[in-house]
Design an enzyme around this catalytic site. Structure first.
Site, mmCIF file in Angstrom:
data_model
loop_
_atom_site.group_PDB
_atom_site.id
_atom_site.type_symbol
_atom_site.label_atom_id
_atom_site.label_comp_id
_atom_site.label_asym_id
_atom_site.label_seq_id
_atom_site.Cartn_x
_atom_site.Cartn_y
_atom_site.Cartn_z
ATOM 1 N N ALA A 1 -6.035 -11.664 10.094
ATOM 2 C CA ALA A 1 -4.965 -12.577 10.531
ATOM 3 C C ALA A 1 -3.955 -11.778 11.328
ATOM 4 O O ALA A 1 -3.539 -10.694 10.907
ATOM 5 C CB ALA A 1 -4.279 -13.210 9.328
ATOM 6 N N LYS A 50 5.992 0.610 2.407
ATOM 7 C CA LYS A 50 6.897 1.280 1.450
ATOM 8 C C LYS A 50 8.183 0.511 1.250
ATOM 9 O O LYS A 50 8.751 0.495 0.161
ATOM 10 C CB LYS A 50 7.186 2.712 1.894
ATOM 11 C CG LYS A 50 7.716 2.867 3.308
ATOM 12 C CD LYS A 50 6.597 3.124 4.287
ATOM 13 C CE LYS A 50 7.057 2.913 5.711
ATOM 14 N NZ LYS A 50 6.231 3.533 6.699
ATOM 15 N N GLY A 66 3.873 5.389 18.207
ATOM 16 C CA GLY A 66 3.558 4.545 17.037
ATOM 17 C C GLY A 66 4.054 5.126 15.723
ATOM 18 O O GLY A 66 3.658 4.659 14.652
ATOM 19 N N GLU A 101 9.267 2.968 12.854
ATOM 20 C CA GLU A 101 9.197 1.622 12.279
ATOM 21 C C GLU A 101 9.557 0.587 13.344
ATOM 22 O O GLU A 101 10.185 0.918 14.365
ATOM 23 C CB GLU A 101 10.182 1.503 11.110
ATOM 24 C CG GLU A 101 9.841 2.373 9.925
ATOM 25 C CD GLU A 101 8.446 2.117 9.378
ATOM 26 O OE1 GLU A 101 8.132 0.990 9.016
ATOM 27 O OE2 GLU A 101 7.650 3.071 9.335
ATOM 28 N N ASP A 129 13.782 4.769 5.626
ATOM 29 C CA ASP A 129 12.328 4.858 5.422
ATOM 30 C C ASP A 129 11.997 6.011 4.455
ATOM 31 O O ASP A 129 11.196 5.847 3.533
ATOM 32 C CB ASP A 129 11.635 5.062 6.778
ATOM 33 C CG ASP A 129 10.144 5.268 6.621
ATOM 34 O OD1 ASP A 129 9.437 4.300 6.301
ATOM 35 O OD2 ASP A 129 9.679 6.420 6.794
ATOM 36 N N LYS A 134 10.269 5.935 0.533
ATOM 37 C CA LYS A 134 9.157 6.772 0.046
ATOM 38 C C LYS A 134 9.588 7.637 -1.138
ATOM 39 O O LYS A 134 8.840 7.802 -2.111
ATOM 40 C CB LYS A 134 8.637 7.644 1.185
ATOM 41 C CG LYS A 134 8.038 6.830 2.330
ATOM 42 C CD LYS A 134 7.884 7.659 3.588
ATOM 43 C CE LYS A 134 7.327 6.860 4.750
ATOM 44 N NZ LYS A 134 7.438 7.541 6.041
ATOM 45 N N GLY A 140 0.997 7.342 12.180
ATOM 46 C CA GLY A 140 -0.015 7.201 13.234
ATOM 47 C C GLY A 140 -1.164 6.339 12.756
ATOM 48 O O GLY A 140 -1.361 6.142 11.551
#
Ligand code: NDP
Ligand code: HSE
Length: 436
Positions: free
Chosen positions: A43, A105, A187, A190, A201, A205, A302
């Protein structure tokens, strides 16, 4: 045996990597898992782009709920991201009795308690190796490989974007904005890069690692979070002169009174391996009472590095598919009824050494006024560096490294130093960890 059927929600950077690696290595993965693993339904909002990636033979839909509703799907992979629709879809997949794999996360650090409880009730697995440090199997290491240990601390470079920015700024003298754009292009960043550069971020984590390391619930709201946006190039240079590198570290540390959970730029001795982790690479150090210090290094972001962790979870679930839920590895390493209420400490109770940079008037008595404030606060000095002032400048930088002290004590001393007339600009203070 019939292949296990997987539904993929979101085929962007990580989703496409997952599809490609699973296709490329399908035969080896089948031999490892004991049966084939096939993504049979995808999807994505962009149906056309998704079709281009997966080709014929895979059912592509725009509505993720169609995947969840499909009784043939055994495992749902959530790679959409964020707390909104992703939370609803993960909970719906669990309610439908599907196992879930996610790299999200943010979702787990904030809503993990609710999600893991729902999964327990339904007897399904929620696997999230890719959520921390991308391709590095740190969740497995903490949850299984180090299970004999009482973990003392975990400290890691767990955000590739910020490490990439710090490395490129230091090595190539590039501007912050230029490097951030490059990290987005590659890439790593975020969807909202504020999460990367403001340390959010990394805190997501670190929150997950603290729960697994210490057997406490996920408590992102108690984390102390500072990013790299206020870090200046001059401090990176002074730190180098003193034998340190500045890294954005996520730290979870056991203290007698509770758990330190914090993310901030940190001075680390240049000779430590972790200080030499450059670019988008991640590294996590774990100190256990039996094993000593261990270090895990690799690509933290990545497409395919992250896919590597997503697929490892698919293989784990495939192997455990038929196992009794009570005898699986618990989501947070500790049995759910064995989680502790050990508090996460307020930042004022955290103990670290400090780097201080004070812009001062270049005149007699300035240094002694500063050092006497530190002495009366019972803060011991480790090193002092005074930059020579340029002719006619009449002001200079004093850099002080301190030994370990409590943050609250340091904040009170900083307020006193800041009030000195000879201190001409806001004092820069950064925390320092020896990680010995
Ligand atoms: P991307 O933005 O590249 O991919 C997300 C995909 O989901 C896009 O194709 C998007 O479509 C699609 N999408 C958005 N909303 C929906 C929806 N309602 N239904 C179906 N599809 C939807 O993100 P990433 O692949 O980079 O990240 C995915 C997750 O992995 C995030 O949680 C991220 O934090 C995590 N992660 C990412 C890493 C990385 O290196 N990128 C590393 C580790 C974890 P559209 O583009 O049309 O909006
Ligand atoms: N934005 C994240 C990073 C992706 O830069 O590390 C991996 O979680």
């Amino acid at each position: 045996m019939k292949p296990i059927q997987v539904g993929l929600l979101g085929i962007g950077t990580v989703g496409s990597g997952t599809f490609n690696v699973l296709q490329r290595n399908q035969e080896e993965i089948r031999r490892r898992a004991g049966r084939g693993i096939e993504i049979t339904m995808v999807a994505d909002l962009n149906v056309e782009r998704a079709r281009e990636i997966v080709g014929d033979g895979v059912d592509v839909v725009a509505d993720a709920r169609q995947v969840i509703a499909n009784p043939a799907i055994d495992i749902v992979i959530e790679l959409i991201g964020g707390y909104g629709i992703a939370r609803a879809l993960v909970l719906e997949a669990i309610a439908a009795g599907k196992h879930v794999v996610t790299a999200n996360k943010a979702l787990l650090a904030v809503h993990g308690t609710e999600i893991f409880a729902a999964a327990r009730e339904k007897g399904v697995i929620v696997a999230f190796e890719a959520a921390v440090a991308g391709g590095i199997p740190i969740i497995k290491a903490l949850r299984e490989g180090l299970t004999a240990n009482s973990i003392q601390w975990v400290a890691g470079i767990i955000n590739g974007t910020t490490n990439f920015i710090l490395s490129e700024m230091r090595d190539k003298g590039l501007d912050f904005d230029v490097v951030l754009k490059e990290a987005q292009r590659l890439g790593y960043a975020e969807a909202d890069p504020t999460f990367d550069i403001e340390g959010v971020d990394a805190a997501h984590k670190a929150t997950l690692m603290s729960a697994i390391a210490f057997g406490v619930p996920v408590q992102f709201d108690k984390a102390h979070v500072e990013g790299i946006t206020r870090l200046s190039a001059v401090d990176i240079r002074y730190a180098e002169q003193l034998g340190y590198r500045i890294k954005l570290l996520g730290i979870a540390k056991r203290q007698a009174a509770g758990i330190e959970l914090r993310v901030h730029p940190t001075l680390v001795p240049s000779k430590r391996l972790i200080a030499n982790v450059e670019g988008a690479m991640n590294a996590v150090m774990v100190q256990g009472d039996a094993v000593g210090t261990t270090l895990y290094y690799g690509k933290g972001a990545g497409s395919e590095p992250t896919a590597s962790a997503v697929i490892a979870d698919l293989v784990d679930i495939t192997r455990l598919h038929t196992a009794d839920p009570d005898h699986r590895v618990p989501h947070l390493a500790f049995q759910p009824d064995e989680l502790h209420t050990t508090p996460i400490l307020p930042i004022e109770q955290v103990r670290t050494a400090f780097y201080l940079r004070l812009r001062v008037a270049d005149q007699k008595g300035v240094l002694s006024a500063i050092t006497s404030i530190l002495a009366t606060s019972d803060i011991s000095i480790d090193a002092v560096l005074q930059r020579e002032s340029n002719d006619g400048e009449h002001q200079t930088d004093v850099i002080i490294l301190t030994h370990e002290t409590q943050e609250g004590v340091m904040r009170a001393a900083l307020a006193q130093m800041q009030a000195l007339e000879t201190v001409l600009a806001p004092i820069v203070s950064l925390r320092k960890e020896e990680l010995a």
